[in-house]
Design an enzyme around this catalytic site. Structure first.
Site, PDB file in Angstrom:
ATOM      1  N   CYS A 246      36.874  24.824  76.009  1.00 17.53           N
ATOM      2  CA  CYS A 246      37.875  25.024  74.962  1.00 17.53           C
ATOM      3  C   CYS A 246      39.015  24.014  75.098  1.00 17.53           C
ATOM      4  O   CYS A 246      38.793  22.817  75.022  1.00 17.53           O
ATOM      5  CB  CYS A 246      38.354  26.463  74.951  1.00 17.53           C
ATOM      6  SG  CYS A 246      39.178  26.890  73.399  1.00 17.53           S
TER       7      CYS A 246
ATOM      8  N   HIS B  62      33.571  29.059  74.172  1.00 20.58           N
ATOM      9  CA  HIS B  62      33.836  29.806  75.401  1.00 20.58           C
ATOM     10  C   HIS B  62      32.507  30.261  76.004  1.00 20.58           C
ATOM     11  O   HIS B  62      31.944  31.281  75.586  1.00 20.58           O
ATOM     12  CB  HIS B  62      34.724  31.021  75.107  1.00 20.58           C
ATOM     13  CG  HIS B  62      36.121  30.646  74.746  1.00 20.58           C
ATOM     14  ND1 HIS B  62      37.071  30.335  75.688  1.00 20.58           N
ATOM     15  CD2 HIS B  62      36.718  30.504  73.544  1.00 20.58           C
ATOM     16  CE1 HIS B  62      38.201  30.032  75.091  1.00 20.58           C
ATOM     17  NE2 HIS B  62      38.012  30.118  73.780  1.00 20.58           N
TER      18      HIS B  62
ATOM     19  N   GLU C 125      32.027  31.663  78.737  1.00 17.30           N
ATOM     20  CA  GLU C 125      32.209  32.924  79.466  1.00 17.30           C
ATOM     21  C   GLU C 125      32.154  34.158  78.570  1.00 17.30           C
ATOM     22  O   GLU C 125      31.994  35.273  79.069  1.00 17.30           O
ATOM     23  CB  GLU C 125      33.525  32.878  80.253  1.00 17.30           C
ATOM     24  CG  GLU C 125      34.783  32.930  79.413  1.00 17.30           C
ATOM     25  CD  GLU C 125      35.216  31.596  78.824  1.00 17.30           C
ATOM     26  OE1 GLU C 125      36.294  31.575  78.199  1.00 17.30           O
ATOM     27  OE2 GLU C 125      34.492  30.595  78.976  1.00 17.30           O
TER      28      GLU C 125
END
Length: 195
Positions: free
Chosen positions: A77, A177, A179
């Site tokens: 990001c 992202h 994650e």
């Protein structure tokens, strides 16, 4: 394997920690040069605004440290954007690892900025995307993006095509992202950690 998450004033670090926990990877969260240099893998996450984040990196000399690293580094990001040459967000000179400028999405009637939510990625060009199906969906939150360039290894389209992922030498980056991108993001993280 020693994995380090770089500590600086850009949020979403907890989500990265949870993702590594799910993968069974131990990690260190630090801004100490010796710890970062001695890591096998370095993750450079980010949520926030480019100029504020760069000012903090400079205050800790991380803006000089990160480009000098020789082990695999993954930025996500805002982390990815700070690895580029320049960002239009508050006219910010960045680290210049990737020779490309980050630009704000153009105004397009009916299209909201920021680009927020799930979108598909395609046109993969690197082993970090091994076993990722083309047009897989990942999670984005951003108003600025790097255009498709020589370093692009995955593309996304919102208003216009942009770089979803970049790679140069030992540096990798994802605009989305990893994650919080479910199984797809987890697989990309695992591919990076397996390098």
């Amino acid at each position: 394997m020693k994995t380090v998450i770089i500590k600086y004033n850009a949020g979403n670090v907890q989500s990265v920690m949870y993702a590594l926990d799910r993968l069974g990877i131990s990690y260190l969260y630090t801004d100490e040069e010796e710890e970062i240099r001695s890591a096998d893998k370095v993750i450079f996450p980010g949520v926030g605004e480019a100029s504020t984040a760069m000012a903090y990196l400079k205050s800790k000399k991380l803006d000089q440290l990160i480009p000098s690293l020789t082990q695999p580094v993954l930025g996500t990001c805002v982390g990815m954007q700070l690895m580029c040459r320049y960002s239009e967000e508050n006219n910010t000179t960045c680290m210049g690892i990737f020779d490309v400028d980050v630009q704000r999405f153009p105004v397009e009637p009916g299209m909201k900025v920021p680009h927020m939510g799930w979108n598909n990625i395609f046109d993969f060009k690197d082993p970090i995307t091994a076993q990722i199906p083309t047009n897989a969906y990942v999670y984005f939150v951003h108003s600025y993006a790097a255009p498709v360039c020589a370093h692009t290894i995955a593309t996304c389209e919102y208003i216009q095509p942009f770089s979803a992922m970049l790679h140069k030498d030992n540096f990798y980056a994802a605009q989305f992202h990893c994650e919080i991108s479910g199984n797809i993001g987890e697989k990309i993280l695992q591919n990076f950690l397996n390098m």
